[in-house]
Scaffold this motif. Structure first.
Motif, PDB file in Angstrom:
ATOM      1  N   SER A   1       0.833  -1.209   0.000  1.00 14.33           N
ATOM      2  CA  SER A   1       0.000   0.000   0.000  1.00 14.33           C
ATOM      3  C   SER A   1       0.861   1.250   0.000  1.00 14.33           C
ATOM      4  CB  SER A   1      -0.927   0.017   1.213  1.00 14.33           C
ATOM      5  OG  SER A   1      -1.789  -1.081   1.188  1.00 14.33           O
ATOM      6  N   LEU A   2       1.912   1.245   0.824  1.00 15.89           N
ATOM      7  CA  LEU A   2       2.829   2.390   0.846  1.00 15.89           C
ATOM      8  C   LEU A   2       3.520   2.561  -0.501  1.00 15.89           C
ATOM      9  CD1 LEU A   2       4.563   2.209   4.335  1.00 15.89           C
ATOM     10  CD2 LEU A   2       3.118   4.038   3.481  1.00 15.89           C
ATOM     11  N   LEU A   3       3.975   1.468  -1.068  1.00 15.39           N
ATOM     12  CA  LEU A   3       4.654   1.535  -2.358  1.00 15.39           C
ATOM     13  C   LEU A   3       3.713   2.054  -3.443  1.00 15.39           C
ATOM     14  CD1 LEU A   3       7.380   0.967  -3.650  1.00 15.39           C
ATOM     15  CD2 LEU A   3       6.617  -1.348  -4.101  1.00 15.39           C
ATOM     16  N   PHE A   4       2.451   1.621  -3.423  1.00  8.47           N
ATOM     17  CA  PHE A   4       1.465   2.113  -4.382  1.00  8.47           C
ATOM     18  C   PHE A   4       1.230   3.609  -4.177  1.00  8.47           C
ATOM     19  CE2 PHE A   4      -2.975   3.049  -5.487  1.00  8.47           C
ATOM     20  CZ  PHE A   4      -2.940   2.732  -6.835  1.00  8.47           C
ATOM     21  N   LEU A   5       1.085   4.030  -2.926  1.00  2.00           N
ATOM     22  CA  LEU A   5       0.863   5.445  -2.632  1.00  2.00           C
ATOM     23  C   LEU A   5       2.054   6.295  -3.074  1.00  2.00           C
ATOM     24  CD1 LEU A   5      -1.019   7.550  -1.381  1.00  2.00           C
ATOM     25  CD2 LEU A   5       0.049   7.051   0.832  1.00  2.00           C
ATOM     26  N   ILE A   6       3.261   5.811  -2.820  1.00  2.00           N
ATOM     27  CA  ILE A   6       4.470   6.528  -3.255  1.00  2.00           C
ATOM     28  C   ILE A   6       4.487   6.631  -4.780  1.00  2.00           C
ATOM     29  CG2 ILE A   6       6.998   6.361  -3.400  1.00  2.00           C
ATOM     30  CD1 ILE A   6       6.886   5.177  -0.523  1.00  2.00           C
ATOM     31  N   GLY A   7       4.109   5.554  -5.464  1.00  2.00           N
ATOM     32  CA  GLY A   7       4.050   5.581  -6.925  1.00  2.00           C
ATOM     33  C   GLY A   7       3.042   6.587  -7.449  1.00  2.00           C
ATOM     34  N   VAL A   8       1.875   6.680  -6.809  1.00  2.00           N
ATOM     35  CA  VAL A   8       0.853   7.643  -7.219  1.00  2.00           C
ATOM     36  C   VAL A   8       1.359   9.066  -7.002  1.00  2.00           C
ATOM     37  CG1 VAL A   8      -1.434   8.558  -6.619  1.00  2.00           C
ATOM     38  CG2 VAL A   8      -1.111   6.100  -6.904  1.00  2.00           C
ATOM     39  N   VAL A   9       2.006   9.295  -5.871  1.00  2.00           N
ATOM     40  CA  VAL A   9       2.519  10.637  -5.578  1.00  2.00           C
ATOM     41  C   VAL A   9       3.617  11.022  -6.563  1.00  2.00           C
ATOM     42  CG1 VAL A   9       3.788  11.993  -3.862  1.00  2.00           C
ATOM     43  CG2 VAL A   9       1.840  10.604  -3.152  1.00  2.00           C
ATOM     44  N   ILE A  10       4.491  10.087  -6.899  1.00  2.00           N
ATOM     45  CA  ILE A  10       5.551  10.366  -7.875  1.00  2.00           C
ATOM     46  C   ILE A  10       4.945  10.661  -9.244  1.00  2.00           C
ATOM     47  CG2 ILE A  10       7.457   9.284  -9.155  1.00  2.00           C
ATOM     48  CD1 ILE A  10       8.297   7.971  -6.507  1.00  2.00           C
ATOM     49  N   ALA A  11       3.910   9.903  -9.614  1.00  2.00           N
ATOM     50  CA  ALA A  11       3.221  10.180 -10.879  1.00  2.00           C
ATOM     51  C   ALA A  11       2.601  11.573 -10.853  1.00  2.00           C
ATOM     52  CB  ALA A  11       2.150   9.124 -11.140  1.00  2.00           C
ATOM     53  N   LEU A  12       2.028  11.955  -9.726  1.00  2.00           N
ATOM     54  CA  LEU A  12       1.467  13.292  -9.577  1.00  2.00           C
ATOM     55  C   LEU A  12       2.563  14.352  -9.704  1.00  2.00           C
ATOM     56  CD1 LEU A  12      -1.171  14.802  -8.993  1.00  2.00           C
ATOM     57  CD2 LEU A  12      -0.622  14.646  -6.569  1.00  2.00           C
ATOM     58  N   GLY A  13       3.745  14.029  -9.176  1.00  2.00           N
ATOM     59  CA  GLY A  13       4.883  14.943  -9.274  1.00  2.00           C
ATOM     60  C   GLY A  13       5.388  15.115 -10.692  1.00  2.00           C
ATOM     61  N   THR A  14       5.145  14.134 -11.542  1.00  2.00           N
ATOM     62  CA  THR A  14       5.526  14.307 -12.946  1.00  2.00           C
ATOM     63  C   THR A  14       4.442  15.031 -13.726  1.00  2.00           C
ATOM     64  OG1 THR A  14       4.659  12.133 -13.551  1.00  2.00           O
ATOM     65  CG2 THR A  14       6.986  12.248 -12.969  1.00  2.00           C
ATOM     66  N   PHE A  15       3.218  14.951 -13.244  1.00  2.44           N
ATOM     67  CA  PHE A  15       2.098  15.635 -13.890  1.00  2.44           C
ATOM     68  C   PHE A  15       2.104  17.136 -13.573  1.00  2.44           C
ATOM     69  CE2 PHE A  15      -2.391  17.007 -13.599  1.00  2.44           C
ATOM     70  CZ  PHE A  15      -2.726  16.897 -14.934  1.00  2.44           C
ATOM     71  N   ILE A  16       2.348  17.461 -12.309  1.00  4.18           N
ATOM     72  CA  ILE A  16       2.397  18.871 -11.874  1.00  4.18           C
ATOM     73  C   ILE A  16       3.847  19.333 -11.942  1.00  4.18           C
ATOM     74  CG2 ILE A  16       2.002  20.450  -9.959  1.00  4.18           C
ATOM     75  CD1 ILE A  16      -0.158  18.515  -8.966  1.00  4.18           C
ATOM     76  N   GLU A  17       4.087  20.414 -12.637  1.00 11.89           N
ATOM     77  CA  GLU A  17       5.440  20.936 -12.752  1.00 11.89           C
ATOM     78  C   GLU A  17       5.964  21.289 -11.352  1.00 11.89           C
ATOM     79  OE1 GLU A  17       2.860  21.941 -14.428  1.00 11.89           O
ATOM     80  OE2 GLU A  17       3.275  21.750 -16.545  1.00 11.89           O
ATOM     81  N   GLN A  18       7.215  20.966 -11.119  1.00 10.05           N
ATOM     82  CA  GLN A  18       7.816  21.170  -9.806  1.00 10.05           C
ATOM     83  C   GLN A  18       8.684  22.430  -9.783  1.00 10.05           C
ATOM     84  OE1 GLN A  18       7.252  18.710  -7.068  1.00 10.05           O
ATOM     85  NE2 GLN A  18       5.616  18.532  -8.588  1.00 10.05           N
ATOM     86  N   GLU A  19       8.735  23.030  -8.589  1.00 12.55           N
ATOM     87  CA  GLU A  19       9.635  24.168  -8.309  1.00 12.55           C
ATOM     88  C   GLU A  19       9.436  25.349  -9.261  1.00 12.55           C
ATOM     89  OE1 GLU A  19      11.542  24.087  -5.574  1.00 12.55           O
ATOM     90  OE2 GLU A  19      11.149  21.973  -5.135  1.00 12.55           O
ATOM     91  N   GLN A  20       8.190  25.673  -9.556  1.00 11.02           N
ATOM     92  CA  GLN A  20       7.902  26.833 -10.410  1.00 11.02           C
ATOM     93  C   GLN A  20       7.485  28.024  -9.535  1.00 11.02           C
ATOM     94  OE1 GLN A  20       8.410  26.826 -13.741  1.00 11.02           O
ATOM     95  NE2 GLN A  20       9.101  24.700 -13.577  1.00 11.02           N
ATOM     96  N   SER A  21       7.378  29.185 -10.150  1.00 16.05           N
ATOM     97  CA  SER A  21       6.995  30.395  -9.409  1.00 16.05           C
ATOM     98  C   SER A  21       5.486  30.395  -9.133  1.00 16.05           C
ATOM     99  CB  SER A  21       7.369  31.644 -10.217  1.00 16.05           C
ATOM    100  OG  SER A  21       6.583  31.698 -11.394  1.00 16.05           O
ATOM    101  N   LEU A  22       5.063  31.226  -8.202  1.00 15.61           N
ATOM    102  CA  LEU A  22       3.651  31.349  -7.854  1.00 15.61           C
ATOM    103  C   LEU A  22       2.825  31.779  -9.059  1.00 15.61           C
ATOM    104  CD1 LEU A  22       1.342  31.391  -5.803  1.00 15.61           C
ATOM    105  CD2 LEU A  22       2.045  33.710  -5.190  1.00 15.61           C
ATOM    106  N   SER A  23       3.349  32.718  -9.831  1.00 12.77           N
ATOM    107  CA  SER A  23       2.610  33.195 -11.008  1.00 12.77           C
ATOM    108  C   SER A  23       2.401  32.078 -12.039  1.00 12.77           C
ATOM    109  CB  SER A  23       3.319  34.388 -11.649  1.00 12.77           C
ATOM    110  OG  SER A  23       4.597  34.001 -12.096  1.00 12.77           O
TER     111      SER A  23
END
Length: 172
Positions: A18-40
């Motif tokens: 379950s933890l591994l699945f949750l970590i995988g979902v979060v990592i997938a979300l991290g590839t979907f949402i751009e990381q470390e961008q500005s507020l604007s």
């Protein structure tokens, strides 16, 4: 609750998966949402007027630290829990299994053989040829008087321990 029972709960395979699945979902979300961008950037691309999936807007992203998932406190807790689960499994299940596997158990009574999945009684003339065949089949053999003991599969017991250590090194 005793410390050993806490380790057993962390060593639960369903919990680890379950933890591994949750970590995988979060990592997938991290590839979907751009990381470390500005507020604007987030305000422009994830507007509150038209949220993705009906809830994913820039407020949601910033509130739950989805703009920097891999350094977020909660993501590190997930990784820590997964690592604790691997260590617990290694120390409560894998290592004791390996130690027990190495014990040589010479059965003495004929009834003890009935519980084995594979057993046979052979006469002494036939015993040496059986031992030779077992040796050729990569079994480890031990002899105590007239009693013989053979086992195989040690690599199958060591393999999960090596995998757990490797994953722990990756997590670190």
């Amino acid at each position: 609750m005793y410390p050993n029972s806490v380790f057993k709960k962390f060593a639960n395979l369903k919990f680890a998966i379950s933890l591994l699945f949750l970590i995988g979902v979060v990592i997938a979300l991290g590839t979907f949402i751009e990381q470390e961008q500005s507020l604007s950037f987030y305000q422009t691309n994830y507007s509150t007027a038209n949220p993705i999936f009906g809830f994913l807007d820039w407020n949601f992203i910033l509130r739950f630290e989805l703009d920097h998932i891999y350094t977020a406190f909660w993501f590190n807790i997930l990784l820590f829990l997964f690592g604790a689960s691997l260590l617990s499994c290694t120390f409560t299940t894998q290592l004791p299994s390996l130690k027990k596997f190495r014990l040589w158990n010479f059965l003495k009574a004929r009834q003890q053989f009935n519980i084995l999945s594979q057993s046979s009684v052979v006469n002494s003339n036939f015993s040496n040829s059986v031992m030779y065949e077992l040796h050729e089949s990569k079994f480890h053999l031990f002899r105590q008087g007239k009693k013989n003991y053979a086992y195989s599969g040690l690599l199958g017991r060591v393999g999960p321990i090596i995998v757990h250590i490797s994953i722990m090194m990756l997590l670190i």
